[in-house]
Design an enzyme around this catalytic site. Structure first.
Site: not given
Length: 157
Positions: A63-65, A88-89, A95
């Site tokens: 997700a950050l990319e 995102i779990i 984090h």
């Protein structure tokens, strides 16, 4: 807007995907779930008239990319709308909040900085069951948002 106008506003949405060019960025982290998001999204885009040749689907590690790939697509000016797909779990550490907050803020920033609509379908859930329960509908919803907003932006310009 009067109460009687509220219902009619939704019917004015232009959901015709013909001639639209759509970019999709899918995170591979939680790949089974994000692949289901992508399948539902692409199927809905095709049903709305978006040509398969006008859909560019790329994957990134997580997700950050997603935002940097969205930004590159937006910079190309080759797309009428973009779609972010991820999952995102929540885990046992902070984090989850970091990834959820930063990816969401960055997606919004890319959209505003580039004046390109981005349908954000990065799921943020407590557990895998919640992700599976939302994946298909959220994928379809992302396609509808992208098409509607691409057409609205065209109308507003």
């Amino acid at each position: 807007m009067q109460a009687s106008d509220k219902g009619s506003a939704k019917s004015l949405a232009d959901m015709n995907g013909q001639d639209l060019r759509i970019g999709i960025v899918q995170a591979r982290f939680n790949n089974a779930i994000t692949s289901r998001l992508a399948e539902a999204c692409i199927a809905e885009l095709l049903q709305m008239g978006v040509s398969e040749q006008h859909i560019r689907h790329v994957t990134v590690p997580g997700a950050l990319e997603i935002p940097i790939a969205l930004n590159a697509m937006a910079d190309s000016e080759d797309y009428d709308a973009l779609i972010a797909l991820g999952c995102i779990i929540r885990g046992e550490t902070y984090h989850f909040e970091l990834v959820a907050n930063e990816s969401g803020a960055a997606v919004t920033r890319v959209s505003l900085d580039n004046q390109v609509p981005i349908a954000n379908a990065i799921l943020t859930v407590e557990n895998e069951d919640q992700a599976w329960a939302r994946a298909e509908e959220k994928g379809r919803d992302a396609a509808r948002v992208a098409v509607e907003m691409a057409n609205l932006m065209e109308e507003l310009q």
